[in-house]
Design an enzyme around this catalytic site. Structure first.
Site: not given
Length: 259
Positions: A101, A162, A188-189, A210-211
């Site tokens: 990635k 994040g 993301a987001g 992830n976050t």
């Protein structure tokens, strides 16, 4: 339902990809991954030990490459040169592993992708035999260029990394999806399960997060919720939603009713 996610010729039953950062410890990381049902697990090579530090805990001891596809990523890289070197290091550590990635960041405040450096790095990695999944902006022109170069998946952000802001520009994602010939994976987001479902309902091939899981009050429970949300969103997309109407529409037919 046989509906695999195809990436670089490999089939995956889960369309949820999960990161490994920001958890309390490796045990929590492993438990969240199991609860998520994910088969592709991304690892920040510059921040996580996967064998480059012999005297530190190794993530691969709790997340075995025999059971998961390990996706090395270049998080923390701000130049094409650093990103390419990081992927080459990952290939050495993972016995010739080619799927990576790519992310080349523009600045530390927004963590938006540096598009010109991303394009340079993508081309160098492809020329070197890597299979590149690439983090990018939600610009349809850039996404098409990355696909044309030979990236095996294009991964536009839904909102800043994040941030948990959710899908901020669904219109651009639809434009990217319209003519895409490779998987489009939101990266993301995402903040909660409904965000993941929306991404899938738009037609995205998958969601990477992830976050949203690691920083939830109960990460394991959130991982399970994301598993269900991605699956439900995909089924809803395949089913095709009803047409939106301005006025009410009776649920039961009126014809043939005696008054």
């Amino acid at each position: 339902m046989n509906d695999p996610l195809m990436i670089a010729g490999c089939a995956y039953q889960s369309r949820l990809l999960i990161g490994t950062g920001k958890y309390t410890n490796l045990e929590q990381t492993a438990a969240a991954i199991i609860a998520s049902g994910a088969e592709i697990v991304t690892v920040a090579v510059r921040r996580t030990n996967i064998g480059q530090h012999a005297d530190e805990p190794n993530l691969l001891e709790v997340i075995s490459p025999e059971h998961y596809t390990i996706l090395p990523n270049t998080a923390g890289c701000y130049t094409a040169q650093d990103a390419v070197r990081t992927c080459q290091l990952a290939r050495e550590l993972l016995d010739g592993h080619r799927l990576v990635k790519l992310e080349v960041l523009g600045d530390e405040k927004t963590l938006f992708p540096h598009i010109t450096q991303t394009l340079i790095a993508a081309q160098k990695l492809i020329d070197d035999g890597f299979q590149v999944m690439v983090y990018t902006s939600d610009d349809p022109i850039v996404a098409k260029e990355l696909e044309s170069m030979g990236c095996v998946a294009v991964m536009p952000l839904a909102a800043p990394i994040g941030s948990g802001l959710g899908i901020r520009n669904p219109h651009n994602l639809l434009l990217i999806l319209e003519d895409a010939k490779v998987p489009i994976i939101v990266d993301a987001g995402v903040g909660t399960a409904s965000d993941a479902a929306v991404a899938m309902e738009l037609g995205c091939a998958g969601v990477l997060m992830n976050t949203a899981i690691a920083k939830a009050k109960q990460p394991i429970l959130m991982a399970s919720a994301m598993n269900k949300a991605v699956a439900a969103g995909r089924e809803a997309f395949l089913a095709g939603r009803m047409e939106k109407k301005l006025y009410a529409s009776a649920s039961s037919p009126l014809s043939g009713i005696f008054f």
